[in-house]
Design a protein around this motif. Structure first.
Motif, PDB file in Angstrom:
ATOM      1  N   UNK A 115      81.554  88.598  19.929  1.00  0.00           N
ATOM      2  CA  UNK A 115      81.427  90.035  19.738  1.00  0.00           C
ATOM      3  C   UNK A 115      80.292  90.555  20.615  1.00  0.00           C
ATOM      4  N   UNK A 116      80.460  91.750  21.166  1.00  0.00           N
ATOM      5  CA  UNK A 116      79.405  92.414  21.930  1.00  0.00           C
ATOM      6  C   UNK A 116      79.295  93.828  21.375  1.00  0.00           C
ATOM      7  N   UNK A 117      78.153  94.120  20.753  1.00  0.00           N
ATOM      8  CA  UNK A 117      77.919  95.463  20.207  1.00  0.00           C
ATOM      9  C   UNK A 117      76.523  95.909  20.582  1.00  0.00           C
ATOM     10  N   UNK A 118      76.441  96.914  21.430  1.00  0.00           N
ATOM     11  CA  UNK A 118      75.132  97.402  21.846  1.00  0.00           C
ATOM     12  C   UNK A 118      74.325  96.293  22.473  1.00  0.00           C
ATOM     13  N   UNK A 119      73.150  96.023  21.893  1.00  0.00           N
ATOM     14  CA  UNK A 119      72.283  94.973  22.435  1.00  0.00           C
ATOM     15  C   UNK A 119      72.448  93.631  21.733  1.00  0.00           C
ATOM     16  N   UNK A 120      73.451  93.523  20.849  1.00  0.00           N
ATOM     17  CA  UNK A 120      73.658  92.278  20.113  1.00  0.00           C
ATOM     18  C   UNK A 120      74.930  91.587  20.602  1.00  0.00           C
ATOM     19  N   UNK A 121      74.784  90.312  20.986  1.00  0.00           N
ATOM     20  CA  UNK A 121      75.921  89.505  21.421  1.00  0.00           C
ATOM     21  C   UNK A 121      76.054  88.348  20.434  1.00  0.00           C
ATOM     22  N   UNK A 122      77.221  88.224  19.809  1.00  0.00           N
ATOM     23  CA  UNK A 122      77.467  87.136  18.867  1.00  0.00           C
ATOM     24  C   UNK A 122      78.055  85.968  19.637  1.00  0.00           C
ATOM     25  N   UNK A 123      77.374  84.801  19.550  1.00  0.00           N
ATOM     26  CA  UNK A 123      77.806  83.606  20.264  1.00  0.00           C
ATOM     27  C   UNK A 123      78.087  82.508  19.239  1.00  0.00           C
ATOM     28  N   UNK A 124      79.269  81.904  19.372  1.00  0.00           N
ATOM     29  CA  UNK A 124      79.714  80.858  18.452  1.00  0.00           C
ATOM     30  C   UNK A 124      79.620  79.509  19.174  1.00  0.00           C
ATOM     31  N   UNK A 125      78.759  78.622  18.655  1.00  0.00           N
ATOM     32  CA  UNK A 125      78.587  77.298  19.261  1.00  0.00           C
ATOM     33  C   UNK A 125      79.406  76.226  18.550  1.00  0.00           C
ATOM     34  N   UNK A 126      80.289  76.627  17.628  1.00  0.00           N
ATOM     35  CA  UNK A 126      81.191  75.653  17.017  1.00  0.00           C
ATOM     36  C   UNK A 126      82.182  75.189  18.087  1.00  0.00           C
ATOM     37  N   UNK A 127      82.736  73.991  17.910  1.00  0.00           N
ATOM     38  CA  UNK A 127      83.771  73.513  18.826  1.00  0.00           C
ATOM     39  C   UNK A 127      84.921  74.517  18.794  1.00  0.00           C
ATOM     40  N   UNK A 128      85.495  74.859  19.960  1.00  0.00           N
ATOM     41  CA  UNK A 128      86.590  75.852  19.975  1.00  0.00           C
ATOM     42  C   UNK A 128      87.752  75.493  19.056  1.00  0.00           C
TER      43      UNK A 128
END
Length: 147
Positions: A115-128
């Protein structure tokens, strides 16, 4: 005599990893380059290795592994909110994009932009493939057991 895959076998194999809906997740056949691994070297999880044990050269097999036996379930602790300023200003961040993040030891850890919202980027480091049931199709090309 056909060598049987055991604890310290060196194995050359083709594999196809598919999801339950039949979509391909990974395959050595795409570039026609079989994978080479040594049982117990950590390149496969114990559950994947258990599927290979006892197979012989030329054998083909298919295994269905539940999420817990394959790549595990997604861990909420592996999802991070990263400040947008940590990324290059001209980088076009898209949901679903996978990118490498440098680790303190110099290695790279893949993260999925969720997710990209404003200045916040959500990054998921779980295995795809975390949380997915996978179908593991293998064809054993060669087995070498230490003498």
């Amino acid at each position: 005599m056909n060598e049987v895959i055991g604890d310290n076998s060196e194995v050359i194999l083709h594999f196809d990893l598919k999801l339950e809906d039949g979509s391909a997740a990974d395959s050595t056949r795409v570039n026609n380059k079989p994978a080479k691994m040594v049982m117990g070297d950590g390149s496969l999880t114990p559950n994947f290795e258990a599927c290979l044990r006892g197979l012989t050269i030329g054998e083909k097999a298919s295994f269905t592994l539940a999420a817990n036996d394959a790549f595990g379930m997604p861990n909420p602790d592996n999802i991070y909110h990263v400040d947008r300023t940590k990324f290059a200003a001209d980088m076009d961040l898209q949901e679903g994009m996978i990118m490498g993040f440098a680790q303190p030891d110099g290695s790279e850890l893949p993260g999925i932009i969720r997710n990209v919202e404003g200045l916040s980027v959500t990054v998921d480091f779980n295995h795809p493939l975390a949380g997915q049931t996978v179908i593991f199709d293998v064809e054993i090309i060669n087995v070498v057991n230490a003498k």
